[in-house]
Design a protein around this motif. Sequence first.
Motif, PDB file in Angstrom:
ATOM      1  N   ASP A   1       0.844  -1.181   0.000  1.00 52.18           N
ATOM      2  CA  ASP A   1       0.000   0.000   0.000  1.00 52.18           C
ATOM      3  C   ASP A   1       0.887   1.241   0.000  1.00 52.18           C
ATOM      4  O   ASP A   1       1.476   1.604   1.015  1.00 52.18           O
ATOM      5  CB  ASP A   1      -0.906   0.002   1.243  1.00 52.18           C
ATOM      6  CG  ASP A   1      -1.694   1.288   1.354  1.00 52.18           C
ATOM      7  OD1 ASP A   1      -1.943   1.729   2.483  1.00 52.18           O
ATOM      8  OD2 ASP A   1      -2.030   1.855   0.302  1.00 52.18           O
ATOM      9  N   GLN A   2       0.959   1.906  -1.170  1.00 57.77           N
ATOM     10  CA  GLN A   2       1.813   3.083  -1.278  1.00 57.77           C
ATOM     11  C   GLN A   2       1.068   4.299  -0.765  1.00 57.77           C
ATOM     12  O   GLN A   2       0.056   4.705  -1.351  1.00 57.77           O
ATOM     13  CB  GLN A   2       2.198   3.315  -2.739  1.00 57.77           C
ATOM     14  CG  GLN A   2       3.463   2.603  -3.172  1.00 57.77           C
ATOM     15  CD  GLN A   2       3.894   3.090  -4.551  1.00 57.77           C
ATOM     16  OE1 GLN A   2       3.252   2.789  -5.540  1.00 57.77           O
ATOM     17  NE2 GLN A   2       4.954   3.857  -4.585  1.00 57.77           N
ATOM     18  N   THR A  26      -2.211   9.373   0.410  1.00 63.16           N
ATOM     19  CA  THR A  26      -3.480   8.813   0.876  1.00 63.16           C
ATOM     20  C   THR A  26      -3.692   8.988   2.381  1.00 63.16           C
ATOM     21  O   THR A  26      -4.826   8.966   2.845  1.00 63.16           O
ATOM     22  CB  THR A  26      -3.565   7.314   0.548  1.00 63.16           C
ATOM     23  OG1 THR A  26      -2.435   6.641   1.139  1.00 63.16           O
ATOM     24  CG2 THR A  26      -3.527   7.081  -0.965  1.00 63.16           C
ATOM     25  N   ASN A  27      -2.601   9.163   3.126  1.00 63.07           N
ATOM     26  CA  ASN A  27      -2.706   9.221   4.581  1.00 63.07           C
ATOM     27  C   ASN A  27      -3.052  10.645   5.041  1.00 63.07           C
ATOM     28  O   ASN A  27      -2.229  11.551   4.934  1.00 63.07           O
ATOM     29  CB  ASN A  27      -1.375   8.769   5.196  1.00 63.07           C
ATOM     30  CG  ASN A  27      -1.446   8.627   6.707  1.00 63.07           C
ATOM     31  OD1 ASN A  27      -2.357   9.131   7.349  1.00 63.07           O
ATOM     32  ND2 ASN A  27      -0.465   7.944   7.266  1.00 63.07           N
ATOM     33  N   SER A  28      -4.251  10.832   5.553  1.00 64.58           N
ATOM     34  CA  SER A  28      -4.700  12.163   5.960  1.00 64.58           C
ATOM     35  C   SER A  28      -3.993  12.651   7.223  1.00 64.58           C
ATOM     36  O   SER A  28      -4.141  13.813   7.616  1.00 64.58           O
ATOM     37  CB  SER A  28      -6.209  12.178   6.176  1.00 64.58           C
ATOM     38  OG  SER A  28      -6.568  11.206   7.133  1.00 64.58           O
ATOM     39  N   MET A  29      -3.219  11.790   7.861  1.00 61.39           N
ATOM     40  CA  MET A  29      -2.472  12.187   9.056  1.00 61.39           C
ATOM     41  C   MET A  29      -1.166  12.911   8.710  1.00 61.39           C
ATOM     42  O   MET A  29      -0.541  13.508   9.576  1.00 61.39           O
ATOM     43  CB  MET A  29      -2.158  10.971   9.915  1.00 61.39           C
ATOM     44  CG  MET A  29      -3.385  10.224  10.400  1.00 61.39           C
ATOM     45  SD  MET A  29      -4.500  11.281  11.350  1.00 61.39           S
ATOM     46  CE  MET A  29      -3.535  11.504  12.838  1.00 61.39           C
ATOM     47  N   PHE A  89      12.131  13.424  -5.412  1.00 64.39           N
ATOM     48  CA  PHE A  89      11.289  12.616  -4.539  1.00 64.39           C
ATOM     49  C   PHE A  89      10.399  13.511  -3.701  1.00 64.39           C
ATOM     50  O   PHE A  89      10.855  14.491  -3.115  1.00 64.39           O
ATOM     51  CB  PHE A  89      12.141  11.752  -3.601  1.00 64.39           C
ATOM     52  CG  PHE A  89      12.881  10.640  -4.284  1.00 64.39           C
ATOM     53  CD1 PHE A  89      14.221  10.775  -4.593  1.00 64.39           C
ATOM     54  CD2 PHE A  89      12.232   9.462  -4.610  1.00 64.39           C
ATOM     55  CE1 PHE A  89      14.913   9.747  -5.218  1.00 64.39           C
ATOM     56  CE2 PHE A  89      12.915   8.434  -5.235  1.00 64.39           C
ATOM     57  CZ  PHE A  89      14.251   8.580  -5.539  1.00 64.39           C
ATOM     58  N   CYS A  90       9.156  13.132  -3.627  1.00 62.42           N
ATOM     59  CA  CYS A  90       8.203  13.728  -2.711  1.00 62.42           C
ATOM     60  C   CYS A  90       8.221  12.873  -1.442  1.00 62.42           C
ATOM     61  O   CYS A  90       8.313  11.645  -1.518  1.00 62.42           O
ATOM     62  CB  CYS A  90       6.836  13.688  -3.397  1.00 62.42           C
ATOM     63  SG  CYS A  90       5.443  14.037  -2.362  1.00 62.42           S
ATOM     64  N   ALA A  91       8.155  13.522  -0.275  1.00 61.15           N
ATOM     65  CA  ALA A  91       8.132  12.775   0.987  1.00 61.15           C
ATOM     66  C   ALA A  91       7.119  13.422   1.920  1.00 61.15           C
ATOM     67  O   ALA A  91       6.854  14.624   1.840  1.00 61.15           O
ATOM     68  CB  ALA A  91       9.513  12.751   1.629  1.00 61.15           C
ATOM     69  N   ALA A  92       6.567  12.611   2.798  1.00 64.60           N
ATOM     70  CA  ALA A  92       5.563  13.108   3.728  1.00 64.60           C
ATOM     71  C   ALA A  92       5.828  12.563   5.123  1.00 64.60           C
ATOM     72  O   ALA A  92       6.412  11.488   5.279  1.00 64.60           O
ATOM     73  CB  ALA A  92       4.168  12.690   3.265  1.00 64.60           C
ATOM     74  N   SER A  93       5.384  13.330   6.111  1.00 62.30           N
ATOM     75  CA  SER A  93       5.597  12.927   7.497  1.00 62.30           C
ATOM     76  C   SER A  93       4.372  13.247   8.350  1.00 62.30           C
ATOM     77  O   SER A  93       3.723  14.279   8.150  1.00 62.30           O
ATOM     78  CB  SER A  93       6.820  13.652   8.049  1.00 62.30           C
ATOM     79  OG  SER A  93       7.004  13.358   9.422  1.00 62.30           O
TER      80      SER A  93
END
Lengths: 113, 114
Positions: A1-2, A26-29, A89-93
């Motif tokens: 699950d990406q 996809t992660n709303s957090m 690269f896109c990154a999220a935290s």
Amino acid sequence: DQQVKQNSPSLSVQEGRISILNCDYTNSMFDYFLWYKKYPAEGPTFLISISSIKDKNEDGRFTVFLNKSAKHLSLHIVPSQPGDSAVYFCAASDRRAGNMLTFGGGTRLMVKP
Amino acid sequence: EAGVAQSPRYKIIEKRQSVAFWCNPISGHATLYWYQQILGQGPKLLIQFQNNGVVDDSQLPKDRFSAERLKGVDSTLKIQPAKLEDSAVYLCASSLVGGLDGYTFGSGTRLTVV
């Protein structure tokens, strides 16, 4: 699950024109987003970031736009230069859960002279 | 300011052999991360340390991978025994405590398992 996706593996742009790199999540957090640039045989280097409380952040030729409702962000490079040719690269935290970064698969940008 | 140092830069081993990678973070950075980047994919976090304690190792394949950061400074990542699918670039990164500012990557170690 990406959780972070960059759907365009490559992008070719003429020097002087705008480059637009896209990223979906996809992660709303997730509450903080970063763009990294990577040259061959080097580690990723930080380019620009944006907090989820903003919808735009600008640094010189680089602007990141965040659309939280669409869970989409984009990086604009204007004007594009041959030296911008690299993998982005896109990154999220989710900063409440720690400082781990979840990366997209990257987009190879080629800027032609 | 010196960057994140990693060694070796390249390593080729046969499957079932063992290998170790070393990382020295930026001075003063209490948080250290190991990422695995398989060709054509983005980096994936393996383990996160804060000082010498493990914060997150949920994605570390613990049957074959191990990592330590004994004195809260440099760190080693070991694979034993290696599999073909472990071929990847192993990136070390470090950051200040409590934030993403200054989150800096090393140049990585490219591992090829044959």
